[in-house]
Design a protein around this motif. Sequence first.
Motif, mmCIF file in Angstrom:
data_model
loop_
_atom_site.group_PDB
_atom_site.id
_atom_site.type_symbol
_atom_site.label_atom_id
_atom_site.label_comp_id
_atom_site.label_asym_id
_atom_site.label_seq_id
_atom_site.Cartn_x
_atom_site.Cartn_y
_atom_site.Cartn_z
ATOM 1 N N ARG A 111 -13.985 18.499 132.878
ATOM 2 C CA ARG A 111 -15.288 18.477 132.209
ATOM 3 C C ARG A 111 -16.387 17.941 133.121
ATOM 4 N NH1 ARG A 111 -14.769 16.550 125.947
ATOM 5 N NH2 ARG A 111 -13.012 17.880 125.327
ATOM 6 N N THR A 113 -19.818 15.748 133.122
ATOM 7 C CA THR A 113 -20.511 14.749 132.315
ATOM 8 C C THR A 113 -21.975 14.582 132.709
ATOM 9 O OG1 THR A 113 -19.738 13.023 133.831
ATOM 10 C CG2 THR A 113 -18.412 13.437 131.862
ATOM 11 N N GLY A 133 -17.933 14.982 136.925
ATOM 12 C CA GLY A 133 -17.172 14.748 135.711
ATOM 13 C C GLY A 133 -15.759 14.364 136.088
#
Length: 211
Positions: A111, A113, A133
């Motif tokens: 992911r 961020t 991330g």
Amino acid sequence: YLTCSSKPFTPGGTNADVVTIKYRVADGQFGWNAVSARFNGVINGDDEPADIDTCIYKPDIPTFFHLYVAGYTTHALEGENMLALCYRDDGTTFAQEMLVIRDGDFGGHDRVTSVDAMDWVGDDSGTRAYVTGWRTNGSGAFDYMTGKCRSASNAMMSDWPKYYPLAGSANLDKAAAIAAYDYFNSFVTGVSNDSVSADNCRSVRYNDANP
């Protein structure tokens, strides 16, 4: 600018899409509607944004912006992949210019961020953005995962992404934020756990010879 996840208003629509909205400052109304700025991944799974940033694309045209949106998209075989989108806003039209989807090499949860976009400097490859991330590594733990994108390409730039720790580990290392000083230097900070202590704040600097 605002980005969020939204489930489509369709019968049986249960999975979230990435929705990006622009509001006019003067009257508070939509600059574009949500449908024209909706991203739905390839398998119609959950797609979630985490951060958004803008930069100037044409310095001689004050209303010409690039808008970067970053988060994750669901993949049938690879779990969650890092997602970065670039939209062009010239004041009257709004169009997607870049889509980067990147697996962290082991499947699992990967992911973004945080994203930091940088103004155009006049070359043919458009604006730049750094994203950071985490990825799931081969030990089932997490590493910082940091990438660099060009608006003119649907792939990360060469030599990216970069990981911390370099060889992966059994620790839970999750990058939370990134700041780019210029096209060459970026700073990442986040949480790093080890066998001795938990929840350490750890920052990493990257220097890239290729702008």
